[in-house]
Design an enzyme around this catalytic site. Sequence first.
Site, PDB file in Angstrom:
ATOM      1  N   ARG A  62      86.328 -74.529 -14.318  1.00  0.00           N
ATOM      2  CA  ARG A  62      84.961 -74.557 -14.845  1.00  0.00           C
ATOM      3  C   ARG A  62      84.685 -73.578 -15.984  1.00  0.00           C
ATOM      4  NH1 ARG A  62      83.374 -79.509 -13.224  1.00  0.00           N
ATOM      5  NH2 ARG A  62      83.611 -79.749 -10.972  1.00  0.00           N
ATOM      6  N   ARG A 118      85.282 -79.340  -2.765  1.00  0.00           N
ATOM      7  CA  ARG A 118      85.211 -79.682  -1.349  1.00  0.00           C
ATOM      8  C   ARG A 118      85.449 -78.549  -0.368  1.00  0.00           C
ATOM      9  NH1 ARG A 118      88.931 -84.515  -2.966  1.00  0.00           N
ATOM     10  NH2 ARG A 118      89.455 -82.848  -4.429  1.00  0.00           N
ATOM     11  N   ASN A 169      86.203 -69.009  -0.063  1.00  0.00           N
ATOM     12  CA  ASN A 169      87.070 -67.837  -0.154  1.00  0.00           C
ATOM     13  C   ASN A 169      87.464 -67.572  -1.614  1.00  0.00           C
ATOM     14  OD1 ASN A 169      89.179 -69.637  -0.665  1.00  0.00           O
ATOM     15  ND2 ASN A 169      90.133 -69.405   1.342  1.00  0.00           N
TER      16      ASN A 169
HETATM   17  C1  LIG Z   1      86.630 -81.045 -17.192  1.00  0.00           C
HETATM   18  C2  LIG Z   1      86.307 -81.855 -15.962  1.00  0.00           C
HETATM   19  C3  LIG Z   1      85.922 -83.174 -16.080  1.00  0.00           C
HETATM   20  C4  LIG Z   1      85.636 -83.934 -14.934  1.00  0.00           C
HETATM   21  N1  LIG Z   1      85.221 -85.225 -15.095  1.00  0.00           N
HETATM   22  C5  LIG Z   1      84.919 -85.972 -13.999  1.00  0.00           C
HETATM   23  C6  LIG Z   1      84.454 -87.323 -14.137  1.00  0.00           C
HETATM   24  O1  LIG Z   1      84.312 -87.859 -15.215  1.00  0.00           O
HETATM   25  N2  LIG Z   1      84.176 -88.023 -12.998  1.00  0.00           N
HETATM   26  C7  LIG Z   1      84.332 -87.491 -11.757  1.00  0.00           C
HETATM   27  O2  LIG Z   1      84.101 -88.177 -10.752  1.00  0.00           O
HETATM   28  N3  LIG Z   1      84.751 -86.203 -11.598  1.00  0.00           N
HETATM   29  C8  LIG Z   1      85.030 -85.422 -12.689  1.00  0.00           C
HETATM   30  N4  LIG Z   1      85.422 -84.119 -12.519  1.00  0.00           N
HETATM   31  C9  LIG Z   1      85.531 -83.562 -11.156  1.00  0.00           C
HETATM   32  C10 LIG Z   1      87.022 -83.350 -10.738  1.00  0.00           C
HETATM   33  O3  LIG Z   1      87.748 -84.541 -10.732  1.00  0.00           O
HETATM   34  C11 LIG Z   1      87.075 -82.690  -9.351  1.00  0.00           C
HETATM   35  O4  LIG Z   1      86.499 -83.553  -8.380  1.00  0.00           O
HETATM   36  C12 LIG Z   1      86.333 -81.372  -9.297  1.00  0.00           C
HETATM   37  O5  LIG Z   1      86.636 -80.584 -10.400  1.00  0.00           O
HETATM   38  C13 LIG Z   1      86.744 -80.626  -7.997  1.00  0.00           C
HETATM   39  O6  LIG Z   1      87.991 -79.990  -8.182  1.00  0.00           O
HETATM   40  P1  LIG Z   1      89.329 -80.274  -7.345  1.00  0.00           P
HETATM   41  O7  LIG Z   1      89.372 -81.706  -6.899  1.00  0.00           O
HETATM   42  O8  LIG Z   1      90.489 -79.759  -8.104  1.00  0.00           O
HETATM   43  O9  LIG Z   1      89.313 -79.317  -6.152  1.00  0.00           O
HETATM   44  P2  LIG Z   1      88.344 -78.861  -4.952  1.00  0.00           P
HETATM   45  O10 LIG Z   1      87.518 -79.958  -4.381  1.00  0.00           O
HETATM   46  O11 LIG Z   1      87.673 -77.613  -5.419  1.00  0.00           O
HETATM   47  O12 LIG Z   1      89.433 -78.534  -3.881  1.00  0.00           O
HETATM   48  C14 LIG Z   1      90.314 -77.405  -3.959  1.00  0.00           C
HETATM   49  C15 LIG Z   1      91.673 -77.808  -3.487  1.00  0.00           C
HETATM   50  O13 LIG Z   1      91.597 -78.404  -2.197  1.00  0.00           O
HETATM   51  C16 LIG Z   1      92.543 -79.454  -2.082  1.00  0.00           C
HETATM   52  N5  LIG Z   1      91.825 -80.683  -1.681  1.00  0.00           N
HETATM   53  C17 LIG Z   1      90.506 -80.759  -1.321  1.00  0.00           C
HETATM   54  N6  LIG Z   1      90.212 -81.991  -0.924  1.00  0.00           N
HETATM   55  C18 LIG Z   1      91.348 -82.710  -1.025  1.00  0.00           C
HETATM   56  C19 LIG Z   1      91.688 -84.074  -0.746  1.00  0.00           C
HETATM   57  N7  LIG Z   1      90.779 -84.937  -0.248  1.00  0.00           N
HETATM   58  N8  LIG Z   1      92.961 -84.457  -0.940  1.00  0.00           N
HETATM   59  C20 LIG Z   1      93.891 -83.605  -1.413  1.00  0.00           C
HETATM   60  N9  LIG Z   1      93.639 -82.319  -1.719  1.00  0.00           N
HETATM   61  C21 LIG Z   1      92.385 -81.874  -1.514  1.00  0.00           C
HETATM   62  C22 LIG Z   1      93.251 -79.550  -3.415  1.00  0.00           C
HETATM   63  O14 LIG Z   1      94.437 -78.810  -3.315  1.00  0.00           O
HETATM   64  C23 LIG Z   1      92.323 -78.849  -4.365  1.00  0.00           C
HETATM   65  O15 LIG Z   1      92.981 -78.224  -5.430  1.00  0.00           O
HETATM   66  C24 LIG Z   1      85.720 -83.351 -13.641  1.00  0.00           C
HETATM   67  C25 LIG Z   1      86.076 -82.000 -13.545  1.00  0.00           C
HETATM   68  C26 LIG Z   1      86.373 -81.249 -14.666  1.00  0.00           C
HETATM   69  C27 LIG Z   1      86.727 -79.790 -14.512  1.00  0.00           C
END
Ligand SMILES: Cc1cc2nc3c(=O)[nH]c(=O)nc-3n(C[C@H](O)[C@H](O)[C@H](O)COP(=O)(O)OP(=O)(O)OC[C@H]3O[C@@H](n4cnc5c(N)ncnc54)[C@H](O)[C@@H]3O)c2cc1C
Length: 308
Positions: A281, A189, A270
């Site tokens: 990833r 995001r 960033n």
């Molecule tokens: C191995 C793996 C399996 C996965 N399997 C699935 C699946 O089956 N189904 C599925 O839907 N998704 C899946 N995902 C996606 C996962 O749940 C995350 O949505 C995705 O990896 C984005 O990463 P993130 O949410 O850590 O951070 P990003 O979106 O990259 O955000 C970075 C940081 O911003 C902050 N942040 C951003 N938005 C918010 C918010 N709204 N609230 C609080 N903090 C926020 C947090 O601190 C976060 O660490 C998978 C991901 C991985 C790596």
Amino acid sequence: MKVVDPSFEIQDELDRSSLAVRLEACGRICYKSEDKITEDSAVPFVRKVAGHGHNSVLEMAVATLEVTCSPAKLSELHECQPRYLVIDRTASGCLVTGSIRAFREIAVQHGGNQLVNDMLLVLFTRTPYLFEGAFDGARALPAAGDIKVRKVGLAEVEALPIDLLRRHRHVGVKFIVNRAVTHELVRHRPCSFLQESQRYCRYSQDKFGNQVTFIKPLFYEKGTAEYSLWQQAMEETERLYLRLLETSSPQAARTVLPNSCKTEIIMYCNLAEWKHIFALRTSQAAEPSMREIMIPLAGEMRRRYPLL
Ligand SMILES: Cc1cc2nc3c(=O)[nH]c(=O)nc-3n(C[C@H](O)[C@H](O)[C@H](O)COP(=O)(O)OP(=O)(O)OC[C@H]3O[C@@H](n4cnc5c(N)ncnc54)[C@H](O)[C@@H]3O)c2cc1C
């Protein structure tokens, strides 16, 4: 049909161009109209996308400002809750980085805030066309005597101490991958994205070779029975897509296109967010086609920013 390997390109060359040139180069990925870029096309292109509300194009370039002011003035900026600006306190004030879109929107919502006004005056003076409809320097408040704003160049950003560098240095990467991979990428995001549009691109046109391009599947070796089945499926999909295009639009015909379809996407964020993305990833738990591209990209970024 054409089959290509996935690839990536770190867009540091573009970081040395003007903001408008950067925005156009990224924005044209949606239409795959890079062939229309000329010496004079950037400003009209940016004006047009801003006018149409294609706002994510305006997220593809950031500006960093050094603000010298009192702590009280800085608190007034925080009262605006600027979610899409990166703000760090410094000894004399703060360092602020934001995309053109973020600065445009804070100008619209909080133009009466003196610090916002003064930051916009500096940006507007350099590139007024990027702020049309959002900020008008002629009608702005006069700059305050007790606030000083200075645009910080890329070389200065690159020389920042590590804690500031990771938050203020934004890096764009263009990926050529399949649609399953981009579906996962867009879950990050804090990033900004621009992607080749299957609504606008008509793959029956000459510029696409009159064919659909697919990404070579990591899972199946060429010459195996599985690869042959995959290839048959892609050939049939392409045949149906091209047939549908004879009587319908790309946005209708694309409904038969599969995850293996090649797509281009630019991801801009960033260095702190890139680090987070690489942690998720490149791990064993990540999807193999994602690791195929992210592991070499992480290596390349590490070479450029070893301290991170
Ligand atoms: C191995 C793996 C399996 C996965 N399997 C699935 C699946 O089956 N189904 C599925 O839907 N998704 C899946 N995902 C996606 C996962 O749940 C995350 O949505 C995705 O990896 C984005 O990463 P993130 O949410 O850590 O951070 P990003 O979106 O990259 O955000 C970075 C940081 O911003 C902050 N942040 C951003 N938005 C918010 C918010 N709204 N609230 C609080 N903090 C926020 C947090 O601190 C976060 O660490 C998978 C991901 C991985 C790596």
